[in-house]
Design a protein around this motif. Structure first.
Motif, mmCIF file in Angstrom:
data_model
loop_
_atom_site.group_PDB
_atom_site.id
_atom_site.type_symbol
_atom_site.label_atom_id
_atom_site.label_comp_id
_atom_site.label_asym_id
_atom_site.label_seq_id
_atom_site.Cartn_x
_atom_site.Cartn_y
_atom_site.Cartn_z
ATOM 1 N N VAL A 170 0.845 -1.192 0.000
ATOM 2 C CA VAL A 170 0.000 0.000 0.000
ATOM 3 C C VAL A 170 0.881 1.243 0.000
ATOM 4 O O VAL A 170 1.866 1.315 0.729
ATOM 5 C CB VAL A 170 -0.911 0.006 1.248
ATOM 6 N N VAL A 171 0.527 2.211 -0.829
ATOM 7 C CA VAL A 171 1.118 3.543 -0.750
ATOM 8 C C VAL A 171 0.031 4.473 -0.273
ATOM 9 O O VAL A 171 -1.143 4.300 -0.613
ATOM 10 C CB VAL A 171 1.717 4.019 -2.101
ATOM 11 N N ALA A 172 0.399 5.443 0.554
ATOM 12 C CA ALA A 172 -0.620 6.311 1.152
ATOM 13 C C ALA A 172 -0.093 7.712 1.370
ATOM 14 O O ALA A 172 1.097 7.899 1.659
ATOM 15 C CB ALA A 172 -1.068 5.722 2.488
ATOM 16 N N LEU A 173 -0.989 8.675 1.226
ATOM 17 C CA LEU A 173 -0.701 10.064 1.537
ATOM 18 C C LEU A 173 -1.883 10.643 2.299
ATOM 19 O O LEU A 173 -3.029 10.261 2.074
ATOM 20 C CB LEU A 173 -0.523 10.895 0.260
ATOM 21 N N ARG A 174 -1.572 11.589 3.145
ATOM 22 C CA ARG A 174 -2.603 12.314 3.877
ATOM 23 C C ARG A 174 -3.296 13.280 2.925
ATOM 24 O O ARG A 174 -2.660 13.887 2.065
ATOM 25 C CB ARG A 174 -1.936 13.076 5.021
#
Length: 180
Positions: A170-174
């Motif tokens: 998983v890649v994630a950003l706020r």
């Protein structure tokens, strides 16, 4: 005024929660091994892991870790990660008011002929999966999306001739303008 002990008894949750951690680190040899060593040395499990350089000029990389644990263990993980020397910032993206943007990439190979082949193509279109390789006997689909969407597509492809699956973490950003 109530008398008794100055210590209060805090109820501790034993329910496991899944959290996405974003860890900014120096991009240098051995940093990933130190972060992973923190998890394995304490018996913490990693559900997903991705690493990529985010600033070439500053030599900074982002490690995105998805882990499942109880709230006290998650707090301990965040604290211990923050104390590692090459770590600049630890953000638990799951604790913000607005859910983070999370995506995963999957390559899915499906073999089939006839009606199963046609059905696999129809479903791939419905899930917005792209055919990136095809022969008379198989397809390889590329798909990006949330983890549950990819898992649903894989489940649907099983009776149609699923051969193998390769997934990124998983890649994630706020969300919003704040940086984490």
């Amino acid at each position: 005024m109530q008398q008794g002990s100055a210590y209060f008894i805090e109820e501790v949750s034993t329910v496991e929660e899944t959290h996405t951690l974003s860890v900014l680190v120096d991009n240098e040899p051995g940093v990933l091994a130190r972060v992973i060593g923190l998890f394995s040395g304490r018996g913490y499990n990693i559900d997903s892991l991705t690493v990529s350089e985010t600033s070439h000029e500053d030599h900074i990389s982002r490690i995105t870790i998805v882990t499942t644990a109880t709230p006290p263990v998650l707090q301990q993980i965040r604290s211990q990660l923050g104390r590692l020397v090459p770590v600049h910032e630890v953000a638990d993206l799951s604790t913000f008011e607005v859910a983070p943007l999370e995506r995963e990439l999957a390559l899915i190979k499906v073999a089939g002929t006839g009606d199963k082949r046609v059905e696999a193509l129809r479903l791939a279109d419905a899930f917005r999966a792209t055919v990136i390789d095809a022969t008379a006997e198989h397809f390889v689909f590329e798909m990006t999306g949330r983890k549950n969407k990819i898992e649903q597509f894989i489940t649907i492809m099983q009776p149609l001739g699923l051969v193998e699956v390769c997934r990124t973490g998983v890649v994630a950003l706020r969300r919003g303008q704040d940086k984490t």
